[in-house]
Design a protein around this motif. Structure first.
Motif, PDB file in Angstrom:
ATOM      1  N   SER A  14       0.840  -1.194   0.000  1.00 17.93           N
ATOM      2  CA  SER A  14       0.000   0.000   0.000  1.00 17.93           C
ATOM      3  C   SER A  14       0.877   1.247   0.000  1.00 17.93           C
ATOM      4  N   TYR A  15       0.259   2.381  -0.273  1.00 15.97           N
ATOM      5  CA  TYR A  15       1.004   3.645  -0.359  1.00 15.97           C
ATOM      6  C   TYR A  15       0.330   4.723   0.472  1.00 15.97           C
ATOM      7  N   LEU A  16       1.144   5.652   0.935  1.00 13.06           N
ATOM      8  CA  LEU A  16       0.681   6.887   1.528  1.00 13.06           C
ATOM      9  C   LEU A  16       0.982   8.020   0.565  1.00 13.06           C
ATOM     10  N   VAL A  17      -0.052   8.779   0.219  1.00 15.84           N
ATOM     11  CA  VAL A  17       0.098   9.989  -0.602  1.00 15.84           C
ATOM     12  C   VAL A  17      -0.257  11.165   0.297  1.00 15.84           C
ATOM     13  N   LEU A  18       0.696  12.045   0.536  1.00 17.60           N
ATOM     14  CA  LEU A  18       0.508  13.088   1.540  1.00 17.60           C
ATOM     15  C   LEU A  18       1.012  14.426   1.025  1.00 17.60           C
ATOM     16  N   SER A  19       0.230  15.478   1.248  1.00 16.42           N
ATOM     17  CA  SER A  19       0.726  16.846   1.082  1.00 16.42           C
ATOM     18  C   SER A  19       0.279  17.646   2.279  1.00 16.42           C
ATOM     19  N   HIS A  20       1.086  18.664   2.622  1.00 18.29           N
ATOM     20  CA  HIS A  20       0.867  19.373   3.889  1.00 18.29           C
ATOM     21  C   HIS A  20       1.453  20.779   3.773  1.00 18.29           C
ATOM     22  N   ALA A  21       0.716  21.745   4.274  1.00 17.40           N
ATOM     23  CA  ALA A  21       1.206  23.124   4.271  1.00 17.40           C
ATOM     24  C   ALA A  21       2.380  23.277   5.233  1.00 17.40           C
ATOM     25  N   ARG A  79       3.274  22.594   9.546  1.00 21.56           N
ATOM     26  CA  ARG A  79       4.321  21.724  10.076  1.00 21.56           C
ATOM     27  C   ARG A  79       5.576  21.889   9.217  1.00 21.56           C
ATOM     28  N   THR A  80       6.715  21.633   9.821  1.00 23.49           N
ATOM     29  CA  THR A  80       7.980  21.716   9.116  1.00 23.49           C
ATOM     30  C   THR A  80       8.206  20.458   8.282  1.00 23.49           C
ATOM     31  N   ARG A  81       9.219  20.502   7.457  1.00 21.59           N
ATOM     32  CA  ARG A  81       9.547  19.330   6.632  1.00 21.59           C
ATOM     33  C   ARG A  81       9.825  18.116   7.510  1.00 21.59           C
ATOM     34  N   GLU A  82      10.555  18.312   8.589  1.00 26.84           N
ATOM     35  CA  GLU A  82      10.886  17.197   9.471  1.00 26.84           C
ATOM     36  C   GLU A  82       9.624  16.631  10.127  1.00 26.84           C
ATOM     37  N   GLN A  83       8.730  17.496  10.538  1.00 31.96           N
ATOM     38  CA  GLN A  83       7.485  17.024  11.152  1.00 31.96           C
ATOM     39  C   GLN A  83       6.619  16.268  10.156  1.00 31.96           C
ATOM     40  N   ILE A  84       6.595  16.720   8.923  1.00 34.22           N
ATOM     41  CA  ILE A  84       5.806  16.048   7.892  1.00 34.22           C
ATOM     42  C   ILE A  84       6.439  14.706   7.533  1.00 34.22           C
ATOM     43  N   ALA A  85       7.769  14.671   7.473  1.00 29.92           N
ATOM     44  CA  ALA A  85       8.461  13.420   7.167  1.00 29.92           C
ATOM     45  C   ALA A  85       8.134  12.339   8.190  1.00 29.92           C
ATOM     46  N   ALA A  86       7.862  12.732   9.424  1.00 28.02           N
ATOM     47  CA  ALA A  86       7.607  11.753  10.482  1.00 28.02           C
ATOM     48  C   ALA A  86       6.357  10.926  10.210  1.00 28.02           C
ATOM     49  N   PHE A  87       5.425  11.452   9.425  1.00 27.05           N
ATOM     50  CA  PHE A  87       4.230  10.678   9.096  1.00 27.05           C
ATOM     51  C   PHE A  87       4.564   9.457   8.231  1.00 27.05           C
ATOM     52  N   ALA A  88       5.711   9.497   7.575  1.00 22.30           N
ATOM     53  CA  ALA A  88       6.112   8.391   6.699  1.00 22.30           C
ATOM     54  C   ALA A  88       7.157   7.489   7.338  1.00 22.30           C
ATOM     55  N   GLU A 102       8.568  29.053  -1.952  1.00 21.61           N
ATOM     56  CA  GLU A 102       7.921  30.089  -1.152  1.00 21.61           C
ATOM     57  C   GLU A 102       6.471  30.293  -1.562  1.00 21.61           C
ATOM     58  N   ASP A 103       6.164  30.023  -2.836  1.00 14.57           N
ATOM     59  CA  ASP A 103       4.804  30.245  -3.340  1.00 14.57           C
ATOM     60  C   ASP A 103       3.911  29.012  -3.210  1.00 14.57           C
ATOM     61  N   THR A 104       4.500  27.834  -3.163  1.00 12.53           N
ATOM     62  CA  THR A 104       3.674  26.641  -2.967  1.00 12.53           C
ATOM     63  C   THR A 104       3.469  26.330  -1.494  1.00 12.53           C
ATOM     64  N   ALA A 105       4.454  26.666  -0.668  1.00 14.28           N
ATOM     65  CA  ALA A 105       4.342  26.545   0.797  1.00 14.28           C
ATOM     66  C   ALA A 105       3.784  25.187   1.220  1.00 14.28           C
ATOM     67  N   GLY A 106       4.237  24.144   0.549  1.00  9.20           N
ATOM     68  CA  GLY A 106       3.749  22.814   0.895  1.00  9.20           C
ATOM     69  C   GLY A 106       4.761  21.740   0.537  1.00  9.20           C
ATOM     70  N   TRP A 107       4.918  20.778   1.410  1.00  6.25           N
ATOM     71  CA  TRP A 107       5.715  19.588   1.132  1.00  6.25           C
ATOM     72  C   TRP A 107       4.788  18.436   0.773  1.00  6.25           C
TER      73      TRP A 107
END
Length: 269
Positions: A182-189, A216-225, A254-259
């Motif tokens: 299975s896969y996780l597809v995630l985007s986050h501001a 959330r920061t990049r590191e915080q978002i990475a933790a979901f994976a 800066e304009d997309t503001a999302g990982w």
């Protein structure tokens, strides 16, 4: 429609997102909230457009590699290239379950998100914060075979679950119910590229319009994976994830503001 939960005096994330995308399924409170955020972050419409493009590219990538089941949580109001439309263009037999807790979203979804004859779409009235309710729903079990791989779509939704404990428990509970492959597809501001005054301005706008939202920061978002295998190019801005040939150069981070990320659940040793 008649649903006591439909409060048009309070901004709702799905309707505010619809407003930024140029849709018509929003109310004055949603527009007020959207405009307040846009005052602090003028590129907000670029950010939401690139987020939708990421969803389309991620679903295309998975469908072309054999994924036939999608669990899309935090669906939002129907717009162009919804998950089932992208998936079923490639594989008409694809099955999709949409989950949202906004009665307006569910009403529109049932009217507009119609499946191919070979596949199936279903819609659950549930909240990401209650993953057990999602997994126990008989409609989900009748639509998706949880013994086979599923793509869990959490696109632009986790930033509305501001409690880290609740957010991580929700993601882990859903992933634990899905098999290897299975896969996780995630985007986050993210506020990684924003000046502090803009971050505080957006927070003030959300407080004023009663929207629960948190960067959330990049590191915080990475933790979901954690424990998953990232698909190349890894964690990048929504505009940078596998752009298609002929695409315009991606907007600045800066304009997309999302990982965003796409990650696979591995087989255990």
């Amino acid at each position: 429609m008649n649903d006591s939960r439909l409060d048009i005096t309070r901004a709702h994330p799905a309707r505010r997102y619809d407003y930024w995308l140029g849709g018509k399924d929003n109310f004055a409170a949603d527009r007020e909230s959207g405009d307040l955020v846009a005052e602090q972050f003028p590129a907000i419409r670029t950010a939401v457009v690139e987020n939708r493009k990421f969803l389309r590219r991620a679903v295309t990538y998975l469908s072309e590699r054999g994924m036939r089941q999608f669990l899309d949580v935090g669906t939002g109001l129907p717009t162009a290239d919804n998950t089932h439309e992208v998936a079923q263009r490639i594989a008409p037999e694809s099955r999709i379950v949409y989950v949202d807790n906004d009665p307006l979203v569910l009403s529109h979804a049932r009217a507009l998100l119609t499946s191919t004859p070979q596949g199936r779409t279903a819609y659950l009235d549930a909240d990401l914060r209650d993953p057990g309710v999602i997994l126990a729903d008989p409609v989900l079990r009748a639509t998706l075979d949880l013994s086979q791989p599923v793509a869990l779509m959490l696109v632009s939704v986790l930033h509305f679950v501001t409690d880290d404990t609740i957010a991580h428990r929700a993601v882990r509970t859903l992933l634990d119910a899905l098999p290897a492959g299975s896969y996780l597809v995630l985007s986050h501001a993210t506020n990684d590229f924003m000046p502090a005054d803009a971050v505080e301005g957006i927070a003030a706008a959300d407080r004023a319009t009663r929207v629960d939202f948190g960067f959330r920061t990049r590191e915080q978002i990475a933790a979901f994976a954690d424990g998953l295998q990232l698909v190349e190019p890894g964690i990048v801005s929504t505009a940078e994830w596998r752009p298609e040939p002929g695409d315009d150069p991606p907007p600045a981070r800066e304009d997309t503001a999302g990982w965003c990320l796409l990650a696979r659940k591995p087989h255990t040793a």
